[in-house]
Design an enzyme around this catalytic site. Structure first.
Site, PDB file in Angstrom:
ATOM      1  N   GLU A 174       0.583  -1.301   0.289  1.00 20.63           N
ATOM      2  CA  GLU A 174       0.065  -0.091   0.097  1.00 20.63           C
ATOM      3  C   GLU A 174       0.856   1.270   0.023  1.00 20.63           C
ATOM      4  O   GLU A 174       0.427   2.744   0.811  1.00 20.63           O
ATOM      5  CB  GLU A 174      -1.453  -0.280   0.904  1.00 20.63           C
ATOM      6  N   ASN A 204       2.376  -5.998  -2.409  1.00 19.75           N
ATOM      7  CA  ASN A 204       0.997  -6.115  -2.065  1.00 19.75           C
ATOM      8  C   ASN A 204       0.198  -4.909  -2.066  1.00 19.75           C
ATOM      9  O   ASN A 204      -0.379  -3.838  -1.273  1.00 19.75           O
ATOM     10  CB  ASN A 204       0.803  -7.051  -1.386  1.00 19.75           C
ATOM     11  N   HIS A 226      -9.495  -5.974  -2.308  1.00 24.05           N
ATOM     12  CA  HIS A 226     -11.276  -6.347  -1.516  1.00 24.05           C
ATOM     13  C   HIS A 226     -12.699  -5.770  -1.850  1.00 24.05           C
ATOM     14  O   HIS A 226     -12.046  -4.580  -2.733  1.00 24.05           O
ATOM     15  CB  HIS A 226     -10.751  -5.289  -0.275  1.00 24.05           C
ATOM     16  N   GLU A 259      -5.968 -11.147  -1.587  1.00 21.50           N
ATOM     17  CA  GLU A 259      -6.509 -11.059  -0.414  1.00 21.50           C
ATOM     18  C   GLU A 259      -8.321 -10.700  -0.808  1.00 21.50           C
ATOM     19  O   GLU A 259      -8.670 -10.115  -0.452  1.00 21.50           O
ATOM     20  CB  GLU A 259      -5.813  -9.391   0.819  1.00 21.50           C
ATOM     21  N   ASP A 262     -12.201 -10.515  -0.870  1.00 22.31           N
ATOM     22  CA  ASP A 262     -13.036 -11.017  -0.362  1.00 22.31           C
ATOM     23  C   ASP A 262     -14.406  -9.761  -0.912  1.00 22.31           C
ATOM     24  O   ASP A 262     -13.931  -8.384  -1.559  1.00 22.31           O
ATOM     25  CB  ASP A 262     -13.572 -10.307   0.876  1.00 22.31           C
TER      26      ASP A 262
HETATM   27  O1  G3I Z   1      -4.604  -7.232  19.298  1.00 22.79           O
HETATM   28  C1  G3I Z   1      -4.649  -5.745  19.410  1.00 22.79           C
HETATM   29  C2  G3I Z   1      -5.847  -6.042  21.466  1.00 22.79           C
HETATM   30  O2  G3I Z   1      -4.449  -5.822  21.977  1.00 22.79           O
HETATM   31  C3  G3I Z   1      -6.798  -4.598  21.061  1.00 22.79           C
HETATM   32  O3  G3I Z   1      -7.598  -5.740  22.485  1.00 22.79           O
HETATM   33  C4  G3I Z   1      -8.369  -4.954  20.553  1.00 22.79           C
HETATM   34  C5  G3I Z   1      -8.872  -3.676  20.649  1.00 22.79           C
HETATM   35  O4  G3I Z   1      -9.414  -2.996  19.323  1.00 22.79           O
HETATM   36  O5  G3I Z   1      -7.175  -5.121  18.507  1.00 22.79           O
HETATM   37  C6  G3I Z   1      -6.327  -5.543  18.206  1.00 22.79           C
HETATM   38  O6  G3I Z   1      -6.027  -5.079  17.264  1.00 22.79           O
HETATM   39  C7  G3I Z   1      -6.164  -5.258  16.098  1.00 22.79           C
HETATM   40  C8  G3I Z   1      -5.896  -6.344  15.024  1.00 22.79           C
HETATM   41  O7  G3I Z   1      -6.848  -6.109  13.954  1.00 22.79           O
HETATM   42  C9  G3I Z   1      -6.127  -7.767  15.897  1.00 22.79           C
HETATM   43  O8  G3I Z   1      -7.049  -8.228  15.971  1.00 22.79           O
HETATM   44  C10 G3I Z   1      -6.699  -3.667  15.537  1.00 22.79           C
HETATM   45  O9  G3I Z   1      -6.994  -2.855  16.656  1.00 22.79           O
HETATM   46  C11 G3I Z   1      -7.362  -3.391  14.372  1.00 22.79           C
HETATM   47  O10 G3I Z   1      -7.246  -2.229  12.966  1.00 22.79           O
HETATM   48  C12 G3I Z   1      -6.723  -4.771  13.117  1.00 22.79           C
HETATM   49  O11 G3I Z   1      -7.239  -5.136  11.733  1.00 22.79           O
HETATM   50  C13 G3I Z   1      -6.708  -5.449  10.792  1.00 22.79           C
HETATM   51  C14 G3I Z   1      -6.686  -4.364   9.626  1.00 22.79           C
HETATM   52  O12 G3I Z   1      -5.728  -4.739   8.973  1.00 22.79           O
HETATM   53  C15 G3I Z   1      -4.951  -3.492  10.262  1.00 22.79           C
HETATM   54  O13 G3I Z   1      -5.498  -2.506   9.757  1.00 22.79           O
HETATM   55  C16 G3I Z   1      -7.476  -6.459   9.933  1.00 22.79           C
HETATM   56  O14 G3I Z   1      -7.873  -7.258  11.381  1.00 22.79           O
HETATM   57  C17 G3I Z   1      -6.290  -7.228   8.850  1.00 22.79           C
HETATM   58  O15 G3I Z   1      -7.848  -7.962   8.496  1.00 22.79           O
HETATM   59  C18 G3I Z   1      -6.323  -5.706   7.643  1.00 22.79           C
HETATM   60  O16 G3I Z   1      -5.192  -6.444   6.887  1.00 22.79           O
HETATM   61  C19 G3I Z   1      -5.091  -5.212   5.691  1.00 22.79           C
HETATM   62  C20 G3I Z   1      -4.169  -5.962   5.559  1.00 22.79           C
HETATM   63  O17 G3I Z   1      -2.665  -6.521   5.995  1.00 22.79           O
HETATM   64  C21 G3I Z   1      -3.928  -5.391   4.397  1.00 22.79           C
HETATM   65  N1  G3I Z   1      -4.590  -4.914   2.938  1.00 22.79           N
HETATM   66  C22 G3I Z   1      -5.459  -4.459   3.633  1.00 22.79           C
HETATM   67  C23 G3I Z   1      -6.363  -5.934   5.190  1.00 22.79           C
HETATM   68  C24 G3I Z   1      -7.770  -5.209   5.089  1.00 22.79           C
HETATM   69  O18 G3I Z   1      -7.564  -4.064   5.833  1.00 22.79           O
END
Ligand code: G3I
Length: 358
Positions: A154, A195, A231, A261, A263
């Protein structure tokens, strides 16, 4: 002519959910194998450790896994110099136990960076040293065990220009070349990918991504592939024809391509018509991939709707994946399997089918 490209043009999709569980030879991974395609998913490692049915589903259907969050900077290096590999190790061990490849994700990204990094005061040289050490430590640990890495993600903005990020500001535009070089030094055998999202078909962002990776090649960066994230929603999806054309121009640079990725979010509760339209979109994008020899993997961003990122980030939307929250197959799963099944059976019989690899 390619069989895998040809057969997909003859497949008619009856989009209905399967009542019976797939037998081993009829799973996505078994069918994809005979098409020389990896079929992948992002993995939620917390769920992997706690939900046995989810783990069984992953092992049964997929042969490529990408940690959804477990290898990101803030997880792996929550404090400066203190690395935490608990989640990443669990994922790699699971993959090895089930004959799956691992795609490491992600070494240089502007999100999920720890506070110590983003709120610290670092000179350019210090940031280079931090990034180099991060990449070296992670890639070296999994050398020979993680087959590919999303080295960078990105880095292109919506208008196709370079995205200004923590890394570009701190290190300067060369940070991407350096990251690829450092990853390559740590594991010369690994397949290294760029990516991104929103650049799958045509348009300014696709052109920007093309220009970026072409520039990296020109500068001698060891980049080997491009992941097109995909996405999508029913209202906002690239045209399959444009995806194919885009993949072909990337391939002409000497790069492999991946749908990395995918969906397809739906308004909740999802209607049957939307689930059918979603199935058609998965079918079209898989066909686009299969039509290009250099498209080597097709990954979804999560296996079951239970663990999808969509409802949290897009309230009111969801049902974006191939399996529902209880692990039951959806029409989208059936459409993907139908194409792979036709492909596998035509390969087995050697039957010629009409159509042409593009
Ligand atoms: O791990 C913490 C946890 O300790 C805390 O209690 C909780 C509270 O909200 O948050 C947790 O972290 C979250 C993490 O996912 C794990 O669940 C983050 O807030 C959350 O922002 C994070 O989101 C991820 C996101 O990337 C971050 O931008 C998504 O799961 C994940 O699917 C998404 O994946 C990205 C790819 O890496 C790159 N391409 C786009 C894709 C979708 O956005």
């Amino acid at each position: 002519m390619s069989l895998r490209a040809a057969v997909v043009t003859t497949v008619f999709i009856a989009a209905c959910a399967a009542a019976l569980p797939a037998v081993a030879a009829d799973t996505l991974r078994a069918l994809a194998q005979s098409a020389s395609l990896r079929i992948g998913t992002a993995v939620n490692v917390d769920a992997l450790n706690t939900d046995a049915a989810y783990a069984r589903l992953l092992a049964r259907e997929f042969d490529l896994v990408t940690p959804e969050n477990a290898m990101k900077f803030s997880v792996v290096q929550p404090e400066r110099g203190r690395f935490d590999f608990a989640q990443a190790d669990a994922l790699v061990a699971f993959a090895e136990a089930h004959g799956m490849q691992v795609n490491g994700h992600v070494l240089v990204w502007h999100q999920q960076l720890p506070d110590w990094l983003t709120q610290g005061q670092f000179s350019r040289d210090e940031l280079k040293a931090i990034l180099r050490e991060h990449i070296r430590t992670l890639v070296t640990r999994y050398r020979g065990r993680v087959a590919s890495w999303d080295v960078a993600a990105e880095a292109v903005a919506e208008d196709g220009h370079a995205r200004e990020t923590f890394w570009s500001r701190g290190i300067g535009p060369d940070y991407l070349v350096l990251a690829f070089q450092w990853a390559h030094e740590a594991d010369p055998q690994a397949h290294l990918r760029y990516n991104d999202y929103g650049g799958e078909g045509d348009g300014a962002k696709s052109d920007g991504i093309y220009d970026l990776v072409a520039g990296l090649r020109r500068k001698g960066a060891p980049i080997h592939g491009v992941g097109l994230q995909m996405h999508a929603s029913l209202k906002d999806a690239p045209r399959a024809r444009d995806v194919r054309i885009n993949m072909k121009r990337l391939a002409a640079l000497g790069l492999q391509t991946h749908i990395s990725e995918m969906d397809v979010m739906l308004p909740l509760p999802a209607s049957r018509a939307d689930l059918r339209a979603q199935a058609a979109l998965y079918r079209d994008m898989l066909q686009a991939c299969l039509a290009v020899l250099q498209c080597r993997s097709f990954s979804v961003w999560g296996a079951s709707d239970r663990y999808s990122w969509i409802p949290e980030f897009f309230p009111g939307q969801g049902d974006a994946l191939l399996f529902d929250a209880d692990g039951r197959t959806k029409p989208a799963y059936e459409s993907v399997r139908r194409i792979l099944r036709a492909l596998a059976s035509s390969k087995r019989t050697g039957k010629t089918v009409k159509g042409q690899r593009h």
